[in-house]
Design an enzyme around this catalytic site. Structure first.
Site, PDB file in Angstrom:
ATOM      1  N   CYS A   1       0.845  -1.202   0.000  1.00 37.63           N
ATOM      2  CA  CYS A   1       0.000   0.000   0.000  1.00 37.63           C
ATOM      3  C   CYS A   1       0.884   1.258   0.000  1.00 37.63           C
ATOM      4  O   CYS A   1       1.522   1.557  -0.994  1.00 37.63           O
ATOM      5  CB  CYS A   1      -0.962  -0.030   1.189  1.00 37.63           C
TER       6      CYS A   1
ATOM      7  N   GLU B   1      -1.472  -9.103   4.104  1.00 33.74           N
ATOM      8  CA  GLU B   1      -1.607  -9.557   5.487  1.00 33.74           C
ATOM      9  C   GLU B   1      -3.062  -9.604   5.949  1.00 33.74           C
ATOM     10  O   GLU B   1      -3.374 -10.154   7.003  1.00 33.74           O
ATOM     11  CB  GLU B   1      -0.770  -8.675   6.422  1.00 33.74           C
TER      12      GLU B   1
ATOM     13  N   HIS C   1      -3.474  -5.258   0.650  1.00 32.90           N
ATOM     14  CA  HIS C   1      -2.863  -5.694   1.906  1.00 32.90           C
ATOM     15  C   HIS C   1      -2.856  -7.219   1.971  1.00 32.90           C
ATOM     16  O   HIS C   1      -3.858  -7.830   2.344  1.00 32.90           O
ATOM     17  CB  HIS C   1      -3.641  -5.128   3.094  1.00 32.90           C
TER      18      HIS C   1
END
Length: 200
Positions: A79, A183, A181
């Site tokens: 990001c 994660e 993202h």
């Protein structure tokens, strides 16, 4: 060891937990010495480009990260960590790393909600190394108001759409950036992180 760069911007713990789950050695750090000694760097991102670059400079990390990249060590920007790879950002008119020629712009469409938050499928004609095992049109989690546009379109390895088409994955050599993202993107996101570690 992967250094997760702490520049007072969020999602550090989420990235560390994802790497821990994969059994990959990592360390959250803002120490230039630790970053220089690392095998690879991940720069997560939530926040503003200007404050991110200021915090990196104050911590003495800008030149260390540049040197790591020049030495061929792998870099993954997530990001905002992707956006600061460009020459400049329209967010606060910030000067950034300049690793990628191009700039970061804000969404121009007034027909979609900004910031862009939620799951979007990414599209690609040929899977790159970081997307190995990830199917075309797989959804990933996004949370942003800006995105990077490289001058060289060949750097774009995948795109997505939110009112307009924009890059979701960018790569040149040992430098990777994802606008989403990983994660926070479930199994597909873990696969992206695992693929990145295989390139170290």
């Amino acid at each position: 060891m992967i250094a997760i760069i702490d520049y007072s911007a969020g999602n550090l713990r989420s990235v560390a937990r994802a790497l821990d789950f994969l059994g990959i050695e990592n360390k959250i750090t803002n120490s230039p010495e630790s970053v220089a000694a690392a095998d690879a760097v991940i720069v997560p991102g939530v926040g503003q480009a200007a404050s991110a670059m200021r915090n990196l400079k104050e911590a003495g990390l800008v030149e260390v990260i540049r040197k790591n990249i020049e030495m061929g060590k792998s870099y993954l920007g997530i990001c905002l960590g992707l956006q600061i790879l460009f020459e400049k950002s329209a967010e606060d008119d910030s000067k950034c790393f300049g690793i990628f020629d191009g700039e970061v712009v804000k969404f121009s469409s007034d027909k979609v909600k900004i910031p862009h938050i939620g799951w979007n499928p990414i599209e690609f004609s040929e899977a790159s190394q970081i997307l190995d095992g990830v199917g075309n049109s797989t959804p990933f989690y996004f949370a942003h108001s800006f995105f990077g546009i490289p001058r060289d379109e060949n750097l774009v390895k995948a795109t997505t759409t939110h009112g307009e088409i924009f890059p979701a994955v960018i790569n040149r050599g040992n430098v990777w950036g994802v606008q989403f993202h990983p994660e926070k993107s479930g199994k597909a996101g873990l696969r992206v992180l695992e693929n990145f570690t295989k390139m170290i």
